[in-house]
Design an enzyme around this catalytic site. Structure first.
Site, PDB file in Angstrom:
ATOM      1  CD  GLU A  10      -2.318   1.194   2.888  1.00 30.46           C
ATOM      2  OE1 GLU A  10      -3.442   1.880   3.085  1.00 30.46           O
ATOM      3  OE2 GLU A  10      -2.039   0.177   3.684  1.00 30.46           O
ATOM      4  CE  LYS A  23      -8.643   0.997   3.278  1.00 29.62           C
ATOM      5  NZ  LYS A  23      -7.657   1.434   4.283  1.00 29.62           N
ATOM      6  CB  CYS A  44      -5.477  -0.895   4.211  1.00 25.00           C
ATOM      7  SG  CYS A  44      -5.470  -0.328   6.111  1.00 25.00           S
TER       8      CYS A  44
END
Length: 600
Positions: free
Chosen positions: A347, A413, A463
């Site tokens: 990430e 995301k 994540c």
């Protein structure tokens, strides 16, 4: 970008627990159809008025459990942390701990004591299981130690509300809380009590994963990854595994307490009362072991060679100017080190806006991709630049380079982290106490197209998105082209060298079990790993080292029962079980007895 779950709910619980005798009466097995107290069993039948007076007297004589009862529950919750990674064989330990917890609940004498017993257990579990949040808030977020510690305690108190509510619901559906018959008689370990405990517990964990954007970390089913009940994961998911765990534990307690009762009662009926719950508990465990042998999905497509990169960039340097320069140089070297079908970075490995990536970096990795046929997924910050030069709608994104094709694949995301990627209403003051470089981000769509690698569809998430199993299952189920491989790109450097790294790996293994798909993880500091479709770790890099993990992975096709139905199965079963327990459990029998007595 910030991957720390610094969620804090300002909750202060005050309870007046009056001291009593330093002991409490251990639960005695009553006949399954008799919920009367010992005093009521000896008393002659009375009129309805007398019965009401007796019930009121019982309520007035209700004992408060000693403080050490709740301290022991908190200690048991802390012990439960050991059932999760990195403890080996934690699934068996979880069964033992939940049996002790259920026994402790049967020792309560009313709904209040049940509620606070559940709250104490939950607080002990969470304050010891997510203490690594203190590391992210204090050491990397710059929050004063006292405030970071207070935030952790308050957050753990909030999370403890869900086991507390589960215990409360159980007490009303399976105990004496509804009909007021507490006195000195604890809850009885009955059949409806066992199913009510399993159902209330599963619904509590599901609610914790949903309310306030959700925080399902340490859901009890995760302890079963590699354990005896893991086979249920592809059928009912992590919350369903927690349901089965709670049921097995309650049945074990039911059998043990009835075995103790055999000293006073003999005969075939008494022996059956012991053997039946024990045999069912053993049968459920055996079913979990056998289900682990079932293949719910099938291999599909040509195997891919994949390189998973681990940069080991220090978090405190990542967003400084020198740190960004070092990160770009490190990942350019790692990406172009050698070819593969797919290279994946952690990430925000490229810690700048994608439009601001240095020209040399972009040109070099594009030339490498085109020249070697290597597809590349790299993490960076997305955003939209307006005509007047402003940047709006920042996103935490993964960008994909396909060899021989112009343009970039993009995944934004969707499930953002509170206090790291967006600021909940009313908590700006809390974020201002920390030194976090990014605030509010824009969300991506719930279901986004997969990245194609040599015509193989690959689903990505960023994540802690992979701790939400229902969302991963939805991506697999609702995509027009169902992905055969799952990829998680994350940065756990926020939490230092703590149990968070192993816990997150365990969560990723659960996603593989639920979906029947391999999971690949590229992390900044660890745990970078490859997981097969049965949830087994087949390769892993040492933590806090820089390098790449070379693996070969084969995608799968087909849907597991969990992918098809999501959490609907466990929710429906739990609600029906609780409705039955509330309607026909001790509360129903108590109301019936009072109505019959009032007519005499």
């Amino acid at each position: 970008m910030a991957t720390h779950e610094n969620a804090i709910v300002a909750l202060v619980a005050q309870s007046a627990l009056s001291a009593s005798k330093p002991h409490f009466t251990a639960p005695r097995m009553a006949e399954p159809i008799d919920t009367r107290t010992r005093a009521e069993a000896r008393a002659p039948k009375t009129t309805g008025t007398a019965v009401s007076a007796s019930a009121a007297a019982n309520g007035a004589e209700r004992r408060a459990l000693p403080v050490w009862h709740y301290l022991a529950a908190a200690g048991l919750g802390a012990l439960n942390t050991l059932s999760f990674a990195p403890t080996p064989h934690g699934g068996w330990l979880a069964i033992a701990i939940f049996a002790l917890f259920y026994f402790w609940l049967t020792c309560t004498t009313g709904w209040k004591s049940a509620l606070f017993t559940g709250w104490a257990f939950g607080f002990g579990n969470f304050v010891s299981g997510v203490w690594w949040l203190y590391v992210s808030m204090h050491f990397y977020g710059g929050m004063p130690a006292v405030l970071a510690g207070a935030a952790l305690v308050l957050f753990s108190l909030y999370l403890g509300m869900y086991p507390a509510l589960a215990a409360l619901v159980w007490s009303f559906c399976a105990g004496h809380a509804k009909n007021g018959r507490s006195g000195d008689l604890p809850f009885s370990p009955t059949w409806h009590g066992a199913f009510a405990f399993a159902s209330a517990w599963a619904l509590g964990e599901w609610a914790r994963g949903y309310v306030f954007t959700g925080f399902p970390w340490l859901s009890s089913g995760y302890a079963q990854v590699g354990g005896p009940l893991a086979g249920f994961a592809p059928v009912v998911g992590v919350y369903g595994v927690g349901w089965v765990l709670a049921l097995v534990a309650a049945l074990i307690v039911q059998a043990c307490l009835r075995a103790r009762d055999l000293k006073r009662r003999r005969g075939a009926q008494a022996s059956a009362a012991v053997a039946t719950p024990a045999l069912i508990a053993v049968a459920v465990i055996a079913a979990g072991l056998l289900l682990s042998l079932v293949s719910w999905t099938q291999p599909s497509g040509t195997p891919l060679t994949v390189r998973l990169l681990q940069g080991n960039i220090k978090q405190e340097m990542k967003f400084s100017e020198s740190g960004m320069i070092d990160a770009l140089a490190e990942f350019q070297k790692l990406i172009t080190e050698k070819p593969a079908d797919l290279v994946v970075t952690p990430e925000t490995a490229v810690p700048v806006l994608v439009q601001e990536i240095p020209e040399k970096f972009g040109r070099d990795i594009r030339a490498f991709a085109d020249g070697t046929g290597t597809a590349i997924l790299f993490g960076a910050v997305g955003g939209t630049i307006t005509p007047d030069g402003r940047v709006i709608d920042y996103t935490n994104s993964l960008f994909g380079i396909t060899p021989g094709q112009n343009g970039l694949y993009r995944y934004d995301k969707h499930h953002l982290v509170p206090f790291g990627e967006f600021v909940p209403w009313g908590f700006r003051w809390f974020v201002n106490l920390m030194n976090i470089p990014l605030g509010d981000f824009a969300r991506g769509a719930p279901v986004q197209p997969p990245f194609l690698v040599h015509n193989q569809p690959v689903a990505v998430d960023i994540c802690y998105e992979d701790i939400f199993g229902e969302e991963i299952a939805r991506t697999v189920r609702e995509n027009p082209v169902s992905p055969g491989v799952l990829i998680n790109s994350t940065n756990l450097a926020w939490f230092g060298d703590t149990i968070a790294l192993d816990q997150h790996l365990q969560i990723a293994r659960m996603r593989s079990l639920e979906t029947g798909r391999p999971m690949l993880r590229a992390t900044n500091t660890g745990a970078t790993a490859a997981i097969d479709a049965r949830g087994r770790v087949i390769a892993r890099l040492p933590t806090f080292t820089a390098g790449s993990l070379d693996v070969k992975v084969e995608g799968t096709s087909g849907f597991t029962p969990y992918v098809t139905s999501g959490n609907n199965t466990v929710i429906a079963v739990s609600l029906l079980s609780l409705a039955f327990g509330f309607a026909f459990g001790p509360a129903f029998k108590g109301r019936t007895e009072r109505r019959q007595a009032s007519t005499k």
